[in-house]
Design an enzyme around this catalytic site. Sequence first.
Site, PDB file in Angstrom:
ATOM      1  N   LEU A  33     -26.298  21.625 -14.102  1.00 62.38           N
ATOM      2  CA  LEU A  33     -27.149  20.965 -13.118  1.00 62.38           C
ATOM      3  C   LEU A  33     -27.046  21.636 -11.750  1.00 62.38           C
ATOM      4  O   LEU A  33     -25.991  22.097 -11.338  1.00 62.38           O
ATOM      5  CB  LEU A  33     -26.765  19.490 -13.002  1.00 62.38           C
ATOM      6  CG  LEU A  33     -26.829  18.675 -14.297  1.00 62.38           C
ATOM      7  CD1 LEU A  33     -26.521  17.203 -14.017  1.00 62.38           C
ATOM      8  CD2 LEU A  33     -28.182  18.816 -14.984  1.00 62.38           C
ATOM      9  N   GLU A  35     -29.475  21.854  -7.651  1.00 56.47           N
ATOM     10  CA  GLU A  35     -30.205  21.023  -6.702  1.00 56.47           C
ATOM     11  C   GLU A  35     -31.593  20.634  -7.220  1.00 56.47           C
ATOM     12  O   GLU A  35     -32.115  19.571  -6.859  1.00 56.47           O
ATOM     13  CB  GLU A  35     -30.338  21.764  -5.359  1.00 56.47           C
ATOM     14  CG  GLU A  35     -31.065  20.980  -4.273  1.00 56.47           C
ATOM     15  CD  GLU A  35     -30.422  19.647  -3.952  1.00 56.47           C
ATOM     16  OE1 GLU A  35     -31.161  18.747  -3.509  1.00 56.47           O
ATOM     17  OE2 GLU A  35     -29.200  19.489  -4.142  1.00 56.47           O
ATOM     18  N   HIS A  37     -32.284  19.772 -10.352  1.00 57.30           N
ATOM     19  CA  HIS A  37     -32.031  18.553 -11.121  1.00 57.30           C
ATOM     20  C   HIS A  37     -31.711  17.384 -10.196  1.00 57.30           C
ATOM     21  O   HIS A  37     -32.175  16.256 -10.421  1.00 57.30           O
ATOM     22  CB  HIS A  37     -30.850  18.761 -12.078  1.00 57.30           C
ATOM     23  CG  HIS A  37     -31.070  19.808 -13.117  1.00 57.30           C
ATOM     24  ND1 HIS A  37     -30.455  21.031 -13.076  1.00 57.30           N
ATOM     25  CD2 HIS A  37     -31.845  19.807 -14.234  1.00 57.30           C
ATOM     26  CE1 HIS A  37     -30.813  21.740 -14.124  1.00 57.30           C
ATOM     27  NE2 HIS A  37     -31.659  21.036 -14.838  1.00 57.30           N
ATOM     28  N   GLY A 147     -39.300  18.736 -13.990  1.00 63.01           N
ATOM     29  CA  GLY A 147     -39.629  19.688 -12.948  1.00 63.01           C
ATOM     30  C   GLY A 147     -40.827  20.539 -13.312  1.00 63.01           C
ATOM     31  O   GLY A 147     -41.002  20.934 -14.477  1.00 63.01           O
TER      32      GLY A 147
END
Length: 282
Positions: A33, A35, A37, A147
Site C-alpha cells: 500500500l 499514498e 491506496h 483508482g
Amino acid sequence: METISSPADLRGRVRPALQAGKTIGFVPTMGALHEGHASLIRRARTENDLLVVSVFVNPAQFGPTEDLDRYPRDVPRDTALCEREKVDLLFLPRVADIYPPGFDTFVAPGRAAEGLCGASRPDLFRGAATVVLKLFNIVSPTRAYFGEKDYQQLAVIRQMATDLDLDVEIVPCPTVREADGLAMSSRKALLSPGGREAAAVLSRALREIARTRANGERRVSALRERGLAVLGAEPAFTPEYLEIRDAGTLDPIETCDRPAVALVAGRIGSVRLIDNVRLPCD
C-alpha cells in the site's frame, strides 16, 4: 482495527452492520500500500459507516511468465497504514480461502477487457473480475473504491457490476502522482534508482498529448505521434502500447471529438508500468 483471514468470519462481522442499515465501504487491494491506496481509504472512510480493506495478491490475474513471485508484499507496513487511516476491518485471506480445492468458475469479461493490457496479459481481467466478484460476495459493500490509474480494470469492474446486477456502487478515484508526475504504483518498489527516474516518461508523454489536444489537435494519429516522440526519447523505456480510446467504452477512435482517454503501458527492465490521462473535449 480487526484483522480477519476467514471469509466466513468476515461475513459474520459485517452482518450486524448490514442488518442495522449501515453503509459499508470497501477498498480491495493487492497490498504494498502507498499514498494512492491511502487516498481511496480516506474517501471511503468519510462516506461510509464501516470500512473494509482487503489485501490479497491474486494469482488468477498473473500469467505463468509474469511477476507473481516478485510482486511486492509487506503485510506489516500495510497493516500500519490501515490502522493509521482508521480502517475497521482488514481482510487478509489466504489463497486457499479464495480459491479452495476444486475451484473452477471464472468471470468472462467482455469488450472492455479486449486490447490494451488484455492483449499482452490474457489472464489479467478474467482473474481480476473473478476475485472482485468473490470479494463483493464476502464483504457485501455499499460502495467499492478503485483508482483510475488502472483505467481498463475499472471499466471491466463497472461493466461487470452493471451486467450482473450487483448491488454496489463502483466509485472511481483520481490517480495520485509523485512530484514528477509518476503515477503511484506498488510495482514502483521494483525499480532501480535509474529506472525510477526514467519512469517519469510515461506521465510526460501523457501530458504532451493532453497539451496538444488542449491546443486544438483532434486527430488521434497526430496526438499519438506526439506522445510516442516523448517515449522514444527515453532509451530505458520499452513501450507496449500508447492508445487513445473512447473514455466510456474504450473503443478505438480516429478523432478526439468526444470524452477520451490516452493510455500507455511499457517496461523499464522487467518492471511493467501503466498510466493514463483523460483528454479535454470541445
